[in-house]
Design a protein around this motif. Sequence first.
Motif, PDB file in Angstrom:
ATOM      1  N   GLU A   5     -35.375   0.096  17.379  1.00  0.00           N
ATOM      2  CA  GLU A   5     -35.709  -1.136  18.086  1.00  0.00           C
ATOM      3  C   GLU A   5     -35.661  -2.323  17.131  1.00  0.00           C
ATOM      4  O   GLU A   5     -36.004  -2.208  15.967  1.00  0.00           O
ATOM      5  N   SER A   6     -35.273  -3.468  17.679  1.00  0.00           N
ATOM      6  CA  SER A   6     -35.296  -4.690  16.881  1.00  0.00           C
ATOM      7  C   SER A   6     -36.746  -5.154  16.754  1.00  0.00           C
ATOM      8  O   SER A   6     -37.596  -4.795  17.571  1.00  0.00           O
ATOM      9  N   PRO A   7     -37.042  -5.976  15.746  1.00  0.00           N
ATOM     10  CA  PRO A   7     -38.410  -6.495  15.599  1.00  0.00           C
ATOM     11  C   PRO A   7     -38.889  -7.245  16.848  1.00  0.00           C
ATOM     12  O   PRO A   7     -40.051  -7.179  17.213  1.00  0.00           O
ATOM     13  N   PHE A   8     -37.980  -7.932  17.509  1.00  0.00           N
ATOM     14  CA  PHE A   8     -38.356  -8.689  18.702  1.00  0.00           C
ATOM     15  C   PHE A   8     -38.750  -7.750  19.846  1.00  0.00           C
ATOM     16  O   PHE A   8     -39.672  -8.045  20.598  1.00  0.00           O
ATOM     17  N   GLU A  12     -42.440  -7.533  21.580  1.00  0.00           N
ATOM     18  CA  GLU A  12     -42.613  -7.556  23.041  1.00  0.00           C
ATOM     19  C   GLU A  12     -43.401  -6.338  23.515  1.00  0.00           C
ATOM     20  O   GLU A  12     -44.297  -6.453  24.356  1.00  0.00           O
ATOM     21  N   ASP A  13     -43.105  -5.177  22.962  1.00  0.00           N
ATOM     22  CA  ASP A  13     -43.846  -3.961  23.315  1.00  0.00           C
ATOM     23  C   ASP A  13     -45.323  -4.080  22.932  1.00  0.00           C
ATOM     24  O   ASP A  13     -46.215  -3.695  23.693  1.00  0.00           O
ATOM     25  N   LYS A  46     -46.897 -16.602  15.711  1.00  0.00           N
ATOM     26  CA  LYS A  46     -46.795 -16.427  14.264  1.00  0.00           C
ATOM     27  C   LYS A  46     -45.983 -15.170  13.928  1.00  0.00           C
ATOM     28  O   LYS A  46     -45.194 -15.168  12.978  1.00  0.00           O
ATOM     29  N   MET A  47     -46.164 -14.131  14.718  1.00  0.00           N
ATOM     30  CA  MET A  47     -45.388 -12.905  14.496  1.00  0.00           C
ATOM     31  C   MET A  47     -43.901 -13.170  14.699  1.00  0.00           C
ATOM     32  O   MET A  47     -43.064 -12.607  13.984  1.00  0.00           O
ATOM     33  N   LEU A  48     -43.577 -14.027  15.644  1.00  0.00           N
ATOM     34  CA  LEU A  48     -42.172 -14.325  15.929  1.00  0.00           C
ATOM     35  C   LEU A  48     -41.501 -15.142  14.824  1.00  0.00           C
ATOM     36  O   LEU A  48     -40.273 -15.143  14.711  1.00  0.00           O
ATOM     37  N   LEU A  49     -42.304 -15.817  14.001  1.00  0.00           N
ATOM     38  CA  LEU A  49     -41.743 -16.586  12.897  1.00  0.00           C
ATOM     39  C   LEU A  49     -41.176 -15.692  11.800  1.00  0.00           C
ATOM     40  O   LEU A  49     -40.233 -16.071  11.111  1.00  0.00           O
TER      41      LEU A  49
END
Length: 170
Positions: A5-8, A12-13, A46-49
């Motif tokens: 899985e990608s980090p994104f 989301e999960d 912040k996680m998405l950064l």
Amino acid sequence: MKKRESPFEVIEDIYNKHYQYLLNFLLSFTSDKQLAEDIIQEVFSKMLLQPEKVLLINNFKSFLVRSAKNRLIDHFRKKKPSLFKDDQEIENLMVDQYSTNQFVEFSEINEILLKLPSKYSFVIIARDYHGYSYQEISDFLDISLVNVKSRIFRARKLFLKYYHEVNKGG
């Protein structure tokens, strides 16, 4: 072989899996649902950064709780800076030896406060250490006066229970 899985997708999960838990956790500290939702959004923003760092986290629930709690504390610091004059004040908590019959070691206090749920340790520190009134704590946490008094009563009762457990052997 399962595709990695990608980090994104991982973020989301995590969001879908832990959102309700985080919301309930934050609502135990404040009755402001909008604030709780905003804090959750800040944590995930912040996680998405730096999404690649998400793959390094072992315990997501613990990470999320710590992040949300820190964001909530930051919010309260900005809202009511006088309660948090010194960042080290809570960590360096000492009991005034004149206000108690028996001097309690800092390490014992720290150990006991760490065992208490955050909503209890916070009210004990605010009331008994900083000397804030029930009304000030009520305003700060945005909860009823009755709820503040109840939390303080339960917190002190639980604190004494843990204190006696810590000192059983001695």
